[in-house]
Design an enzyme around this catalytic site. Structure first.
Site, short mmCIF file in Angstrom:
data_model
loop_
_atom_site.label_atom_id
_atom_site.label_comp_id
_atom_site.label_asym_id
_atom_site.label_seq_id
_atom_site.Cartn_x
_atom_site.Cartn_y
_atom_site.Cartn_z
N ARG A 178 1.44 -15.89 -13.99
CA ARG A 178 1.94 -16.42 -12.72
C ARG A 178 0.84 -17.10 -11.92
NH1 ARG A 178 6.22 -12.35 -10.15
NH2 ARG A 178 4.35 -11.31 -9.38
N ARG B 173 11.39 6.58 -7.82
CA ARG B 173 10.29 6.19 -8.71
C ARG B 173 9.68 7.38 -9.42
NH1 ARG B 173 8.20 0.90 -7.75
NH2 ARG B 173 8.91 0.08 -5.76
N ARG C 270 -0.77 -0.97 -12.38
CA ARG C 270 0.64 -0.82 -12.02
C ARG C 270 1.43 -0.26 -13.21
NH1 ARG C 270 2.42 -6.55 -9.90
NH2 ARG C 270 4.36 -5.53 -9.32
N ARG D 240 -2.66 -14.43 -7.81
CA ARG D 240 -2.62 -13.42 -6.74
C ARG D 240 -3.26 -12.12 -7.22
NH1 ARG D 240 2.83 -11.57 -4.54
NH2 ARG D 240 2.71 -10.80 -6.66
N LYS E 167 14.07 -6.99 -12.62
CA LYS E 167 15.08 -6.15 -11.97
C LYS E 167 15.66 -6.80 -10.72
CE LYS E 167 12.63 -2.71 -11.18
NZ LYS E 167 12.21 -1.69 -10.25
#
Ligand SMILES: [Zn+2]
Length: 230
Positions: free
Chosen positions: A133, A94, A178, A167, A19
């Site tokens: 990642r 949200r 999440r 991370r 996004k």
């Protein structure tokens, strides 16, 4: 009073949907300001605007900034000349109650959200994107991806030979959490905007260029409809 043609867009999508990347591209392409909620909140605090001061009190205490203050920050921004023809909002709302509160505020300003764009990505794809990642321990702005953008030497940063780490945000359990939050709180928003007839789906599994092109198509159609007075 005939309404001015405006493009007041909301970007929706799970974490890892790209996004932010799209928002930044769209702001250049369509010369609409891109408001990532976290960024405009920090900017308002830094500039010491009326609502910025309110937000700072909560932040200084380590409290969450309440919805009405965030909406105040958004309202402050969209009343500036730069947002006269519209804006792109990312990161808020949200939840459905936030969307209702935002709609109420927009009504007070004699405006409305004209379109919601959902960048749709499956959970497996999100896990693949975020889970792959790797971040440089020495400089967290050096980011790699084991599959899409691997370093020359596994586990080592190309630029400074820093150690590449996962991370906390990109750890599988955290990603699952999440996603669960997104599913529970944010996904009902999709229905909310769908019922208002302003929801557009974009397949986020495509490349960023393809996603951008698809969103372009949507916005171009909207602009044309507005010009024709639909
Ligand atoms: Zn590095």
């Amino acid at each position: 009073m005939p309404g001015l043609p405006e493009l007041n867009l909301i970007l929706l999508g799970p974490p890892g949907s790209g996004k932010g990347t799209q928002g930044e591209r769209l702001q250049e392409d369509f010369r609409l300001p891109y408001y990532a909620t976290g960024d405009i909140l920090r900017a308002a605090v830094k500039e010491g605007t009326e609502v910025g001061k309110q937000a700072k009190e909560f932040m200084d205490r380590g409290d969450l900034v309440p919805d009405e203050v965030i909406i105040g920050v958004i309202a402050e921004r969209i009343q500036q000349a730069e947002a006269e023809d519209g804006f792109i909002l990312d990161g808020f709302p949200r939840t459905v109650p936030q969307a209702e509160a935002l709609d109420q505020k927009m009504k007070e300003l004699r405006r409305e959200i004209t379109e919601a764009i959902l960048i749709d990505v499956s959970e497996d794809e999100v896990v693949r994107r975020l889970g792959g990642r790797r971040t440089c321990e020495a400089n967290p702005s050096h980011i790699y991806h084991v599959e899409f953008d691997p370093p020359k030497k596994e586990g080592v940063c190309d630029l400074d030979e820093g150690k590449l780490i996962v991370r906390d945000d990109d750890k599988p359990d955290v990603i699952k959490n999440r996603l669960a939050t997104y599913r529970e709180k944010t996904e009902p928003l999709v229905d909310y905007y769908d019922e208002r007839g302003i929801l557009n789906h974009v397949d986020g599994k495509q490349s960023p260029d393809e996603v951008e092109e698809r969103i372009h198509g949507i916005i171009a159609t909207l602009r044309r409809e507005e010009e024709e007075g639909m």
